[in-house]
Scaffold this active site. Structure first.
Site, short mmCIF file in Angstrom:
data_model
loop_
_atom_site.label_atom_id
_atom_site.label_comp_id
_atom_site.label_asym_id
_atom_site.label_seq_id
_atom_site.Cartn_x
_atom_site.Cartn_y
_atom_site.Cartn_z
N ASP A 351 6.70 4.71 3.76
CA ASP A 351 6.02 3.42 3.61
C ASP A 351 6.98 2.46 2.95
O ASP A 351 7.96 2.89 2.34
CB ASP A 351 4.85 3.57 2.64
CG ASP A 351 3.67 4.26 3.26
OD1 ASP A 351 3.58 4.25 4.49
OD2 ASP A 351 2.85 4.80 2.50
N ASP A 664 -0.42 7.05 1.67
CA ASP A 664 -1.24 6.88 0.47
C ASP A 664 -2.72 6.69 0.80
O ASP A 664 -3.58 7.05 0.04
CB ASP A 664 -0.72 5.72 -0.39
CG ASP A 664 -0.48 4.46 0.43
OD1 ASP A 664 -0.92 4.41 1.60
OD2 ASP A 664 0.14 3.52 -0.09
N ASP A 668 -4.25 7.95 6.29
CA ASP A 668 -2.93 8.55 6.49
C ASP A 668 -3.02 10.07 6.59
O ASP A 668 -2.06 10.73 6.98
CB ASP A 668 -1.99 8.20 5.33
CG ASP A 668 -1.57 6.75 5.37
OD1 ASP A 668 -1.59 6.17 6.47
OD2 ASP A 668 -1.24 6.19 4.31
P1 ATP Z 1 3.11 -0.05 3.55
O1 ATP Z 1 2.41 0.54 4.72
O2 ATP Z 1 4.56 -0.03 3.63
O3 ATP Z 1 2.60 0.42 2.24
P2 ATP Z 1 1.68 -2.46 3.30
O4 ATP Z 1 1.16 -2.11 1.97
O5 ATP Z 1 2.19 -3.82 3.48
O6 ATP Z 1 2.86 -1.58 3.72
P3 ATP Z 1 -0.93 -2.35 4.31
O7 ATP Z 1 -1.45 -2.04 2.96
O8 ATP Z 1 -1.44 -1.63 5.48
O9 ATP Z 1 0.60 -2.15 4.39
O10 ATP Z 1 -1.11 -3.90 4.52
C1 ATP Z 1 -0.95 -4.51 5.77
C2 ATP Z 1 -1.17 -5.97 5.66
O11 ATP Z 1 -2.51 -6.24 5.24
C3 ATP Z 1 -0.28 -6.66 4.63
O12 ATP Z 1 0.92 -7.08 5.19
C4 ATP Z 1 -1.12 -7.84 4.21
O13 ATP Z 1 -0.93 -8.91 5.11
C5 ATP Z 1 -2.54 -7.33 4.37
N1 ATP Z 1 -3.05 -6.90 3.08
C6 ATP Z 1 -2.52 -6.01 2.22
N2 ATP Z 1 -3.29 -5.84 1.15
C7 ATP Z 1 -4.37 -6.60 1.33
C8 ATP Z 1 -5.57 -6.84 0.59
N3 ATP Z 1 -5.81 -6.23 -0.56
N4 ATP Z 1 -6.45 -7.71 1.09
C9 ATP Z 1 -6.23 -8.32 2.26
N5 ATP Z 1 -5.15 -8.14 3.00
C10 ATP Z 1 -4.23 -7.30 2.57
#
Ligand code: ATP
Length: 933
Positions: A351, A664, A668
């Site tokens: 990630d 996480d 997943d």
């Molecule tokens: P990784 O998979 O590397 O951990 P990540 O944390 O960016 O990456 P996700 O958590 O799936 O991946 O988030 C995807 C997208 O969703 C982010 O790029 C953001 O635009 C949006 N996002 C993340 N957190 C939130 C939240 N708490 N509320 C609303 N949108 C969110």
């Protein structure tokens, strides 16, 4: 955020927690537990209940009982064979009228070995259980009016527990609130379908477990939504406690290597039995029955010699040492096979957020319809400015105020001041938004009462957005709406659902040019490595039907963009470089925007500037075969959902890769299970992801995966090293024993007792020391070995046979020489002492072997003897023991040895040193060949 504590009346009488709570209303249940949904319990109540109900722990019934562990020691096939040898040699001795020394000694060794194995295994089991405790889940509760995270162990009946997606329940409870709460109860009911839980229902007492929709149960998993629960049952009183046997205890499965070792044990035992039969039959055919007993003696010695009695213990200890070394480097192993297979990883899929980056979000930029703002300040401290670019105007009103309001309301995190520090509880992305709002002078306290949340559609990595609906008051004017919905998420997705644009206090229709401008701004920030979120809102007359929630996020009014920085972790760049040198390919798989992903991946060295980035959308359109074609060259996947992770792992595995995958979230879990090594995040990981993984990163750090991989390689190298060492000597012993009668020397040179001594002590101790060998300098400069390769591959099998033969040749020459030498006129001593010379030469030769086998390529004089002081200590100690055996009279009697003169001892030493010289010469020849290539 604290509330004044109300003085709830404290009583020491506790409710009958076994009541059918599903037939009580939420209020009734709260009343019985004297708890309050907003305040929770008081400290006094907690103390009393902790004392009365005890810790919230299940008695571990999954592990093996001590008796089973002990029994298993003695059913080990090698020990069974030794016992048979003891019985037969006892009978032989008794018939000859001599004391059955060998039988007694072998029995003693069998018992000792069994007890040692027992101690070792129960210790290993306890250590694993303790390691598992390290990752014991945390629970979010309300106590004394404060939301806090406590260890699941501390929960008491009456606690108010908060649920969100990814949580594994730590107790049973009665629901007080449920928003779209979907729970998977398969651990309890075996039913894979998720259950939609409801708070406001009262059921009949006879409702079955699966129908109790107003209750939640320990060990089940929240797949979606949120909830508030009154804890009703803890520890063994929970439903899962009643069927505690269903809970898996400590993982004690054998590693592939241990399985192969026990197979090897079977092969060795059966071949030694075959050898016994063969020697006896051939002997009887050749010289009739009169030498039967002598033949039996030879064959018993051979049977004992062929089996490496000390090996299983050394393998177990090495794996245990491996887990300890890994935990010191912040990697917690949940399943033992991971220790040895980690070293074989060829691809690490990681990630981005939190693993490659620090997960300490700081908002840097904000854009609304009219202004672009720079934000100053550090960390989560809500101090700093929101400064409009190209304007002196600095006023939080109109669209920026509405955007900051959205930041607060569409948010599940908490920003708290503890002592002098500001900390967040919850998602760092959301924490950064609360900090931003604070810099604009807006705090949650200003809104909770006026605009309470009435509904929500939670965030998930699949939807990439979240929405909340708040009530904005009683509205008499029919033209105005009583509810407002706030949405935040990935800008492209939120913008797609907007039809208007906030401008000052009002809004205008959103046209294509404006859309383009917003997306261009998004791309520009993303290309700088910022994580960008889009915000929107809408007014509504009533709360939409649950089934229509998806449709509710349409016709929204666009508020603006927020860009936050999540700096890469410092140590990751070096770790990525190390991966490359070690032939391991790092891959980034993220839910974030492709440009953000690319900026960070190129900065860290995971991708080059012109590499292809594959998005979830591209992936969606590919067939598995197409994906398989391309996975070999793509190192960055962006805007993917958890289900894509599964497809990526499968495609990589189909190409023969051995994949480690991090995860996480609750979704997943399938990818973590599919990966060869599933790795969950210790800090941000959900309980569900941890449960599905083989290893847990205690610090969520990518560099830790690389460190654990290195440890895995060291473990595997060391196992190969001592297998070479131990089995080589076994082959030598067998050949020497077989040779004596063949060349016409009278009697067996080694008694079963002496062989056991060599296999367990003089081989065992140095082998244990070899297990402590540190990493070879090139351990991370070579490609990974296939996990499917045989333990005897890459020359190990050949080495064993070759060294076994050399061992035998040297000892046989010594034996022939010594047989005559001891009879030299003028020399005193027992004529049988040539046998002691053989015994001593074999033992001492193994000491030289132990020193030389430390490295395949480096000569012993090139190695630092103190880089593994254990080998030096083991060799010195074992040599000393061997001398005691020869020179201390009671030991002489017991082990059947005879004292040697200095000359004789030097002859043994000389012959055994040749073993060391031979191995060193082999290294030199090997080096010479390499230099010629
Ligand atoms: P990784 O998979 O590397 O951990 P990540 O944390 O960016 O990456 P996700 O958590 O799936 O991946 O988030 C995807 C997208 O969703 C982010 O790029 C953001 O635009 C949006 N996002 C993340 N957190 C939130 C939240 N708490 N509320 C609303 N949108 C969110």
């Amino acid at each position: 955020m604290t509330f004044p504590t109300t003085s709830t009346q404290v009583s020491t009488s506790f409710p009958d927690i076994t009541s059918p709570w599903h037939s009580f209303s939420a209020e009734e249940s709260l009343d019985k537990f004297q708890s309050d949904p907003e305040q929770g319990l008081t400290q006094e109540q907690i103390n009393q209940r902790q004392q009365y109900f005890g810790p919230n722990e299940l008695k571990d019934t999954g592990g093996r009982s001590p008796l089973t562990i002990l029994w298993e020691q003695f059913t080990n096939i090698m020990l069974v064979m030794l016992m048979a040898v003891a019985v037969i040699s006892g009978i032989l001795d008794l018939r000859q009228g001599t004391f059955p020394k060998d039988a007694v000694a072998i029995s003693a060794i069998v018992i000792l070995n069994g007890l040692l194995g027992y101690l070792q295994e129960s210790k290993a089991e306890k250590a694993l259980a303790a390691l598992k405790n390290l990752s014991s889940p945390k629970v979010r509760v309300i106590r004394q009016g404060i939301v806090q995270e406590i260890s699941a162990k501390e929960l008491v009946p009456g606690d108010i527990m908060l649920l969100e997606a990814g949580v594994q329940l730590a107790a049973d409870g009665r629901l007080l609130e449920a928003q779209n709460l979907q729970i998977r109860e398969s651990a309890l009911t075996g039913e894979a379908e998720t259950v939609n839980k409801q708070a406001d229902m009262i059921l009949g007492e006879d409702a079955s477990l699966g129908d109790r929709l107003n209750l939640v149960f320990q060990a089940t998993e929240v797949v979606q939504g949120r909830g508030k629960v009154l804890v009703t049952k803890t520890a063994m009183e929970t439903e899962i406690g009643h069927i505690a046997a269903m809970i898996q205890g400590v993982e004690t499965e054998d590693t592939p290597l241990q399985q192969r070792m026990s197979q090897l044990g079977n092969v060795l035992v059966s071949s030694s039995l075959a050898l016994v039969v063969l020697v006896v039959i051939v002997g009887v055919l050749r010289s009739g029955w009169q030498h039967f007993e002598a033949l039996l003696e030879v064959s018993l010695s051979m049977a004992v010699a062929v089996v490496p009695e000390g090996l299983p213990a050394v393998v177990t200890v090495t794996l245990a040492i491996g887990t300890q070394r890994m935990v010191r480097r912040h990697a917690l192993i949940r399943k033992l096979p991971a220790v040895e297979t980690l070293g074989s990883v060829t691809t690490i899929c990681s990630d981005k957020t939190g693993t490659l980056t620090q997960n300490k979000m700081v908002v840097q930029k904000v854009q609304t319809d009219s202004y672009c703002y720079d934000v100053t300040g550090e960390g989560y401290i809500p101090k700093g400015d929101i400064i409009a670019q190209d304007s002196d105007e600095y006023e939080i009103s109109g669209s920026i105020k509405q955007l900051l309001t959205a930041c607060i309301l569409c948010n599940d995190a908490l920003l708290q001041k503890k002592d002098d520090n500001w900390e967040i509880l919850g998602d760092p992305t959301e924490g950064a938004l609360l900090t931003l709002a604070g810099k604009g002078g807006l705090y949650r306290e200003d809104f909770v009462l006026e605009m309470p949340r009435v509904a929500e559609i939670p965030f998930s990595s699949d939807r990439k957005r979240m929405s909340v609906i708040v009530k904005i008051g009683e509205v008499e004017d029919v033209n105005l709406h009583a509810y407002e919905m706030f949405t935040k998420g990935s800008p492209e997705i939120v913008l797609e659902r907007c039809t208007a644009l906030q401008e000052g206090e009002g809004y205008i229709p959103l046209n294509d040019a404006q859309r383009k401008r917003i997306l261009a701004q998004n791309d520009q920030w993303a290309a700088q490595g910022l994580r960008v979120l889009g915000f929107a809102y809408n007014s509504m007359a009533e709360i939409p039907d649950e089934a229509l929630e998806e449709n509710a996020e349409t016709g929204l009014i666009w508020l603006g963009l927020v860009g936050m920085l999540d700096a890469p972790r410092k140590e990751v760049k070096g770790a990525v470089l190390l991966c490359r040198q070690a032939g391991i390919r790092p891959i980034m798989i993220t839910g974030d925007h492709q440009l953000t992903a690319k900026a960070i991946a190129t900065d860290l060295g995971i991708a080059q500037a012109n590499d292809t980035i594959l998005t979830g959308r591209d992936l969606q359109q590919m067939t598995p075969a197409e994906l398989e074609q391309i996975v070999g060259s793509v190192s960055v996947y962006a805007r993917v959902s958890p289900e894509h992770k599964l497809r990526i792992v499968q495609a990589l595995q189909n190409r023969g890769e051995f994949v480690a995958m991090t995860g996480d979230g609750v979704n997943d879990a399938p990818a973590l299970k599919q990966a060869d090594i599933g790795i969950a995040m210790g800090i941000t990981g959900t309980d569900v992801s941890k449960e599905a993984s083989d290893a847990i990163l205690l610090d969520d750090n990518f560099a830790t995966i690389v460190a654990a991989t290195e440890e895995g390689r060291v473990v595997y190298d060391n196992i190969r090293r001592f297998i070479k060492y131990i089995l080589g000597s076994n082959i030598g012993e067998v050949l020497v024993i077989a040779a004596a009668p063949l060349i016409g020397l009278g009697g067996v040179p080694l008694s079963p007792l002496q062989i056991l001594w060599m296999n367990l002590v003089t081989d065992g101790l140095p082998a244990l020391a070899l297990a402590m060998e540190p990493a070879e300098p090139n351990v991370m400069q070579r490609p990974p070995y296939s996990p499917r390769e045989s333990i005897f591959s890459r020359g190990l099998g050949l080495y064993m046979v070759r060294i076994g033969i050399i061992f035998a040749i040297l000892t046989i020459i010594l034996m022939i020489f010594a047989y005559d030498y001891v009879k030299t006129p003028g020399l005193t001593g027992d004529p049988e002492r040539w046998k002691t010379m053989v015994f001593t030469t074999l033992c001492l030769a193994q000491m030289g072997h132990a020193l030389a086998v430390r490295s395949d390529s480096q000569l012993t004089i090139e190695l630092n003897p103190f880089s593994n002081p254990y080998v030096l200590a083991a060799v010195s100690f074992t040599t000393l023991l061997q001398f005691l055996l020869i020179y201390v009279p009671p030991l002489q009697v017991f082990f059947g040895t005879h004292p040697l003169s200095l000359n004789e001892l030097l002859i043994c030493l000389g012959f055994s040193a040749l073993m060391f010289v031979w191995i060193e010469l082999e290294k030199l020849v090997h080096r010479w060949f390499l230099s010629k290539k």
